[in-house]
Every structure is written in C-alpha cells, then in structure tokens.
Design a protein around this motif. Structure first.
Motif, mmCIF file in Angstrom:
data_model
loop_
_atom_site.group_PDB
_atom_site.id
_atom_site.type_symbol
_atom_site.label_atom_id
_atom_site.label_comp_id
_atom_site.label_asym_id
_atom_site.label_seq_id
_atom_site.Cartn_x
_atom_site.Cartn_y
_atom_site.Cartn_z
ATOM 1 N N ARG A 273 25.172 3.808 25.739
ATOM 2 C CA ARG A 273 24.937 3.800 24.291
ATOM 3 C C ARG A 273 26.077 4.536 23.585
ATOM 4 O O ARG A 273 26.539 5.578 24.055
ATOM 5 N N ASN A 274 26.511 3.993 22.470
ATOM 6 C CA ASN A 274 27.584 4.598 21.663
ATOM 7 C C ASN A 274 28.897 4.742 22.439
ATOM 8 O O ASN A 274 29.735 5.562 22.099
ATOM 9 N N TYR A 275 29.039 3.945 23.491
ATOM 10 C CA TYR A 275 30.244 4.080 24.310
ATOM 11 C C TYR A 275 31.383 3.197 23.807
ATOM 12 O O TYR A 275 32.526 3.628 23.773
ATOM 13 N N ALA A 276 31.077 1.985 23.429
ATOM 14 C CA ALA A 276 32.172 1.061 23.084
ATOM 15 C C ALA A 276 31.720 0.128 21.972
ATOM 16 O O ALA A 276 31.583 -1.071 22.169
ATOM 17 N N LEU B 236 16.184 1.881 21.059
ATOM 18 C CA LEU B 236 15.080 1.113 21.653
ATOM 19 C C LEU B 236 13.827 1.308 20.816
ATOM 20 O O LEU B 236 12.734 1.397 21.328
ATOM 21 N N ASN B 237 14.030 1.349 19.506
ATOM 22 C CA ASN B 237 12.971 1.675 18.557
ATOM 23 C C ASN B 237 12.383 0.384 17.995
ATOM 24 O O ASN B 237 12.979 -0.262 17.138
ATOM 25 N N MET B 238 11.200 0.018 18.474
ATOM 26 C CA MET B 238 10.610 -1.266 18.080
ATOM 27 C C MET B 238 10.188 -1.304 16.609
ATOM 28 O O MET B 238 10.061 -2.389 16.036
ATOM 29 N N VAL C 174 21.068 4.712 37.163
ATOM 30 C CA VAL C 174 20.037 3.855 36.580
ATOM 31 C C VAL C 174 18.715 4.610 36.461
ATOM 32 O O VAL C 174 17.980 4.450 35.477
ATOM 33 N N TYR C 175 18.441 5.464 37.432
ATOM 34 C CA TYR C 175 17.208 6.264 37.376
ATOM 35 C C TYR C 175 17.189 7.144 36.124
ATOM 36 O O TYR C 175 16.237 7.115 35.337
ATOM 37 N N TRP C 176 18.259 7.894 35.906
ATOM 38 C CA TRP C 176 18.277 8.810 34.752
ATOM 39 C C TRP C 176 18.408 8.062 33.431
ATOM 40 O O TRP C 176 17.796 8.431 32.423
ATOM 41 N N GLY C 177 19.194 6.990 33.432
ATOM 42 C CA GLY C 177 19.297 6.171 32.220
ATOM 43 C C GLY C 177 17.951 5.570 31.849
ATOM 44 O O GLY C 177 17.566 5.539 30.677
ATOM 45 N N SER C 178 17.220 5.127 32.859
ATOM 46 C CA SER C 178 15.906 4.524 32.604
ATOM 47 C C SER C 178 14.933 5.563 32.063
ATOM 48 O O SER C 178 14.148 5.283 31.156
ATOM 49 N N LEU C 179 14.976 6.769 32.621
ATOM 50 C CA LEU C 179 14.091 7.819 32.106
ATOM 51 C C LEU C 179 14.433 8.177 30.667
ATOM 52 O O LEU C 179 13.545 8.372 29.829
ATOM 53 N N LEU C 180 15.747 8.258 30.365
ATOM 54 C CA LEU C 180 16.146 8.533 28.970
ATOM 55 C C LEU C 180 15.561 7.461 28.049
ATOM 56 O O LEU C 180 15.019 7.758 26.976
ATOM 57 N N SER C 181 15.664 6.215 28.478
ATOM 58 C CA SER C 181 15.123 5.114 27.666
ATOM 59 C C SER C 181 13.614 5.209 27.528
ATOM 60 O O SER C 181 13.052 4.917 26.464
ATOM 61 N N ASP D 187 20.342 16.632 19.083
ATOM 62 C CA ASP D 187 19.692 16.858 20.381
ATOM 63 C C ASP D 187 18.521 15.902 20.625
ATOM 64 O O ASP D 187 17.732 16.096 21.532
ATOM 65 N N LYS D 188 18.400 14.871 19.796
ATOM 66 C CA LYS D 188 17.315 13.906 19.958
ATOM 67 C C LYS D 188 17.654 12.911 21.075
ATOM 68 O O LYS D 188 18.811 12.451 21.163
ATOM 69 N N PRO D 189 16.676 12.574 21.893
ATOM 70 C CA PRO D 189 16.934 11.659 23.027
ATOM 71 C C PRO D 189 17.632 10.355 22.625
ATOM 72 O O PRO D 189 18.506 9.873 23.341
ATOM 73 N N HIS D 190 17.273 9.804 21.459
ATOM 74 C CA HIS D 190 17.854 8.508 21.076
ATOM 75 C C HIS D 190 19.320 8.621 20.664
ATOM 76 O O HIS D 190 19.956 7.604 20.387
ATOM 77 N N LEU D 191 19.857 9.850 20.595
ATOM 78 C CA LEU D 191 21.282 10.010 20.264
ATOM 79 C C LEU D 191 22.117 10.319 21.508
ATOM 80 O O LEU D 191 23.340 10.441 21.417
ATOM 81 N N TYR D 192 21.471 10.419 22.671
ATOM 82 C CA TYR D 192 22.186 10.638 23.937
ATOM 83 C C TYR D 192 22.558 9.301 24.548
ATOM 84 O O TYR D 192 21.867 8.328 24.310
#
Lengths: 429, 429
Positions: free
Chosen positions: A72-75, A305-307, A100-107, B368-373
């Motif tokens: 996210r926010n990378y490119a 990922l905000n519906m 993928v494990y940590w990215g999935s948990l963040l999501s 520090d909000k998760p959606h900004l990481y």
C-alpha cells in the motif's frame, strides 16, 4: 450462553423491512435466534446496550488481495502497465509466506475496524491467510491465484486441491476454499478447463478476474474472436458458481450471459477508478436482476479496504455516469455490500442479512457522530455519510471480535510493527 | 506566548518540499515563526509532541452551504428537479435564523473533526453564520446567496453591504465577506452588473455558481447565445476576484477565459456525482495552470463536509474519466484542498501552506492508524487512504481548536441535540 443486543435500531437487509426501531436481537452460539420483543426464556450471559447504535449485517468484501497491503502507498500515480511490470510484480516475486501472514493480519485489522466481517481473497501463500483467518475470527474464502505456469501447471492445480483439503470448512465453517484461475488472459483455454474440472471435482466455486480493462477485451476479440465472458462461458466456466471480479467492460450479450448463469460480478469502484479501468455498467446489471456485489480489490490499488467507501462510491459514481440522480440509490448500494456479497460468495443461506436462523455476522455502528445528524433517514446516513470509523462493535460467527473499537482477537500494535518491518524489508530484497 | 510542535513530520504544501521529516514548528500568536531545528530563543508556553503525527495545512472547503446540514439525509435519491422543487426549496422557505445558527454549528463541528480550518459559505441569515464562526474559532467567508427578487433587488444588495460592514475583518481577520449572486440563471444581466458594482465598491470578491449542469449551459445558449462563463465574462464579472463553484460543463473557450482571469473554479466532486451533474474537466484545467480548488457543496447533496473524501474523490474519479492512471496525482489532489483553496478564497498570502510568516492554520493527523501502514509514501497515504477521523489536532489562527479529537471551542453534545431538534421542527413547519 446467549448474547442479547438490547433496544437497538436494526437495518436487517432482509429485503422487506427498512429500519426496525428499538428492537432486541438474541444470539445463541453462532446463530441469530430471535429478533423482536424481550424474551425471558432465552438465557443470556451478556447484554449489549443498543442505545444510539444501529445494527446492520457485517460488510462483505467480494474481491480483494489482502496480502498486498504491504505494498500500500508503495507505487502510486504510475501508468497501469508500469505499475504492474516495474513496481508490483518484481516486488511480489520476492514475497514469502511470512510477509503474506503479516500483511494479511494488517488487512484483517483494517477490515474489522471498518466493519467488514467476510471477504474473498485471491493471493499466494494461502495457508498463511488461513492461519490469520483462524486467529482473527473473520470469515473468508481462500483462493490461490493461478497464473498458468507452462513448466508445471499440474502442480499449481494440486496446490489448490491441498489448500481445499487443509482449510475448507475449518473454523466452524468460517473458511471456504475455491479455485482461482487468475484471468482468461493469463490462463490458456486448456488450463481454464482443468480449473473447471477441479472445481467440479471438489464441489466448490471459482474466483476469477473478468473483463477488467479495455485492453483485455480487445485482446480477447483478437485471440478468441469473442469477449472474455463469452469465451469462458463457452469453455463451461459457468457450470460452477463463479465470483467474477470487475466486469467493467461488459456488453449487452455479456450481461445476458451473466444474468442467466451462476456468475456473480463483484464491482470494485475504488480500484477501477484509481487504475483508470473505467466505469462498470452497474445500473444496467442491477436492472437485469444481477445481484452485483462490492469489493475493494487490493489495498495497493485503492488504497484501503474500507467497504463504507465502496458503498459511498457505488452510490455516487453511478449517478454521474448515468446522468441520473436516482441511479444506485442508498439501499441498493448497501445491498451490494451485504446480501449481494453473500450471494457472490455462495454464503447467502447463512450470512448477508440479520434474520433468525442466519449466523450472527453483524456490526453495531455509532449513530451519535455529528456527521450523521440529523437523523431524517438512517439508510441515507449509512450510504452517503457513514465512515468506517463509526463502527463500534463487530460480531462474527456469534463472537464479539471488536467492541468500543478495540479488537479482541488480534494484537494490533504488534501487527502494525511487523507489517511495517516486513514491508520495508520486502522492497529492499 | 509560543506553541512548539516538536519532532513532527511535515507536509508543508509549499510547492518545493515533499515531506520534511522530524522537524519543529514554532507558532507565536497566530503566526508560524520558525520551522526547523529546535530554538532556545523562542519562548514557548506549550509543547505538542509530534511523534507518529503528520502536520499539514488545514483543509479549505472552497464552496459549501453549511446551514443546509439540517437537511442532510432528508430527501435523497430523487431526481434533481424534484429534489430542489419538492423537497429542499419548500423547506428552506421556512428556515429561520436560529435554524441556520444551529445547522452552521453542526457543520463546523463536522468540519473541525475532519480537518477543515477554513471555508467559503453561501446561504441565508449570514449574521448567524458569523456568530457561529466567532464561537468556533474557524476561518470563513460569509456570502449571502442572492437570487434576484423582482420586488426589491436593491434591498438584497443592501443586505450584503450591511453584512460586509458588520463582519468583514472580524475575529482577528478570520472573517471575510464577499458578494454572492447565486448564478447567472437566477440573476438577470442587470442584477449581475449591480453585484459587480457592489463588489468593486466594497473592494471584495464574488462567489457564484457557474456551469453546474448541462441544462444550465443549454439554457444559457438559448437565452444569451453563449456559455454562462462567456456571458458573465462579457458582463465584467471577472474584473473582480471570483470564486466560481462547480465549472462542470466548461468548453475550451471557457477554460481559456478562466485561465486568463481572476476566476477560481471550485470542484465539488461528491456533489457533482450525487446530483448527477457530471464530471468536470479537472485534469485539463490543471494543465492550463488553473489552480482548481475543492469543496463539498452542502451536506444535503454529499452527504458530508469531509474534505478528505473530496481529496480522495478528486484523485480517483479523474483517472477513470481520462482513462489515465496518472491524472490528478496524490500531491495535486492535496494542493486542491489546501493552497489552491487559499488562492480561490483570496487568502493565499496568509493560509494554505505551512510556511514561516503565514498564519497558523494546520492539522496534525495521526499516522499510527492501521489503514495508513506501511509508510512507504505519506503523500499517497494522505490522498488515497486518510480518513477524516484520523485528524487528531486542529490549530486555527494559532489557537488549538481541537486536541485528541476533543473540540475546545464548542459544546458538541448541545449542538447535536439542538440541530436534531431544529431539523425535525423545520420539516414539520
């Protein structure tokens, strides 16, 4: 061991009632067993005060790639082709299971905090996503994206079979596994046929990208003499339940095929706008009776990922596209993110609305926020004004996963730290 | 009596620097007097820890009708004509000053909570908006919308003169007054000329709706043989500074006129989508060097006053409209809501960026909000991912108006209560 949500306003999305004011919802184990007057005969061990809150079904993210949150926010702000070939794909080639494990948990933290209770994911290292699902308490469909590999296509299909055997039905049926040929432009007809056979053999559905960009349509007509949807239809893809992500560039014949088959389009307005893919004919599909669902796509093309944002976008954008202020009204946009999502995920027998007999996947939103006043119409407020941060409590499969915005199942601080670390490490590899 | 914001990341929007990491901002009275290393020679009475926060200019809402918040969620999903003639106008006819006062305060709460520090308002009972501005501590332009009244047009112009005399420069120069002929289709050429004369006489600018809908353009060609923008240009409107709300349906000649004159278009993407007005050619205008600003319009056609949503919409929608993923990149969308807003409001000498010598209108957002990481690119995060609820602290004219999301200047509970009461009463009148 029951849970009572007392004196709450309810947007059930049952297709009949609009708002039911000041009611009571009883949950026993993972099921909704009563909605209405207070009942003394149901034993409850926990009562939640519903004052100033609205109960509504947990939102369903019909198409996403949750491991991509590390990018996210990378490119951003690159042309689509450069974004994929120069930025995303080279980095994704270095992804490993722990990323993928940590990215999935963040999501999952982000999804829970913004009211999503179920999702359909397509990515790699799906065992890691399964592990994260078990921990978070969320409901989800795991699909391993299959881009045809000429060296060993059989191995890739076998991986999906193993994924199915390991995870399908796990977590008290919170987890399902489907087969995911990435797209008709990355899989040959022969390979697609094999994925259909596998889905039939496993008795499950298919998750695929279909008709996302103009170029994809032009190439399909060049290579197959027909649209991507007609092409996969002719191959027999729609003999099984299909979650069809995007469906942006669909003509009348495509829409007819979709309407007459078990194909469930998932509209991703945020991603389609950001990647300049275009505007899907949502109004037309809905009017043909197609229960179009909503998704965020990956957070690297959204960027969240905000519906609630997707509901808002679906309700707003289609009005301007159709020059019609009545296009995709508030209630319809919420249907897309709830009951239509459940239909897309082949889960509408158990989730997608708050009804007796269904599983308890629901959110309680805080209606006391200044931006939701005055309360002329709560459905308008949800569709046009609500923020993900208005979600107060999240219940999934009868369990309280978030309360007063505090996630009960996950260590949010650790997840932010680890996701940041893995992300920075990943792009340096 | 100074304020130090210590160890903070800074998005100054000064047009040169992107992000300045870990810096210090010194504010004395209402001015920014130093940015950079720590200074012992500046006396500070208050220190704010900038850890995990980003300082950026307060957002500027270039066009709104804040009293309309009482009609939020009141009559959605109606065709535009029915919405105006059957729902909004009949109710607005019954509005009184007290309604506008409480509606304006409700809007100010929402604006502060989502990071807006200045706005340009057009409505009625503008003395009440002035009172609310004094209390909230916000910065704003008051303009009394003038729909020509054949009975007594002179009286209406005099009201604006009185408004100017009563409020212009008040609140330590936080308040300005401009002249606001509603639109060329509600004001005759003769009346428009009188408003131009009045603006010249007062030495102030004009705030007007221009080229919002297709119908307006068609009618203008029918009645005047030219576009609304050419029509008012020929009348001499652009001899003064003009805030031009909407500018959706503008052709190349209109854009040329805008580029060569003191006309500042304010794009209202949320409202233009919801009312099905269409898509303004933002990319084209920006490329011609026009500093297009952003606004929310009234919250009954949005349905909120959250400028982060407008930033997000501007960055997303224009990409799909232009089939170009590079259209309106992240930094540009933020410029629209900050420095371009200041230019539109003729206030860029004092606000719109965080620079030494400018007034201290800024917000500290919680990164520090998760959606900004993860934090690959903070500018992307602001434009594509940030929520209004991520705003932690709001400083206007050197004063802390909100801290830890608590508004210091207003009684939020009372305002919600009174706005709800007035709104329910209003629609029953």
């Amino acid at each position: 061991m029951g849970l009572l949500i007392k004196n709450i306003d309810l947007l059930s999305m049952n297709g009949r009632d609009k708002i039911i004011y000041n009611t009571n919802i009883y949950i026993v184990d993972n099921k909704i067993i009563h909605i209405g007057e207070e009942r003394q005969d149901i034993e409850v061990s926990r009562v939640i005060d519903g004052k100033n809150k609205l109960a509504m079904p947990g939102l369903i993210n019909g198409h996403t790639h949750i491991g991509m949150s590390l990018l996210r926010n990378y490119a951003d702000d690159l042309p689509l082709h450069d974004w994929l070939t120069k930025a995303i794909w080279p980095v994704e080639a270095n992804l490993n299971g722990e990323d993928v494990y940590w990215g999935s948990l963040l999501s999952m933290v982000e999804m829970i905090q913004s009211g999503t209770t179920a999702f359909c994911d397509m990515y790699f290292f799906m065992d890691e996503v399964g592990k994260a699902l078990m921990e978070s308490g969320m409901r989800g469909i795991l699909t391993r994206g299959l881009i045809e590999d000429q060296d060993n296509p059989k191995r890739k299909l076998e991986e999906t079979r193993e994924l199915f055997n390991n995870w399908h039905g796990k977590g008290n049926d919170r987890i399902k596994v489907m087969v995911a040929p990435h797209a008709p432009y990355t899989c040959s007809s022969d390979f697609l046929t094999k994925t259909i056979d596998l889905a039939k053999d496993l008795g499950t559905g298919i998750h695929i990208h279909l008709s996302e960009t103009k170029k994809e349509i032009e190439d399909s007509f060049k290579n197959h003499g027909k649209s991507p949807i007609k092409h996969v239809y002719d191959l027999g893809l729609f003999d099984v339940h299909v979650i069809a992500a995007h469906c942006v560039h669909v003509d009348d014949e495509d829409i007819d095929i979709i309407a007459k088959n078990k194909v469930y389009p998932v509209n991703n307005p945020g991603s389609n706008l950001k990647l300049a893919s275009g505007f899907a004919p949502i109004d037309k599909m809905l009017k043909k009776g197609i229960p179009v669902a909503l998704g965020t796509d990956g957070s690297s093309s959204n960027n969240n990922l905000n519906m609630f944002e997707e509901i808002n976008l679906a309700a707003l954008v289609n009005k301007a596209v159709n020059f019609d202020a009545v296009s995709v009204p508030a209630y319809t946009a919420i249907e897309m993110a709830t009951i239509n999502g459940a239909k897309a995920l082949d889960w509408d027998d158990t989730i997608g609305s708050i009804e007796v007999g269904k599983k308890a996947d629901m959110i309680l939103v805080d209606m006391d926020k200044p931006h939701l006043y005055p309360k002329h119409n709560l459905i308008s407020a949800v569709s046009y004004g609500m923020q993900g941060s208005d979600v107060d409590t999240v219940i999934i499969d009868g369990k309280i996963v978030m309360e007063n915005r505090e996630i009960k199942t996950l260590d949010v601080e650790k997840i932010k730290f680890m996701a940041e670390k893995r992300a920075k490490d990943l792009i340096k590899r």
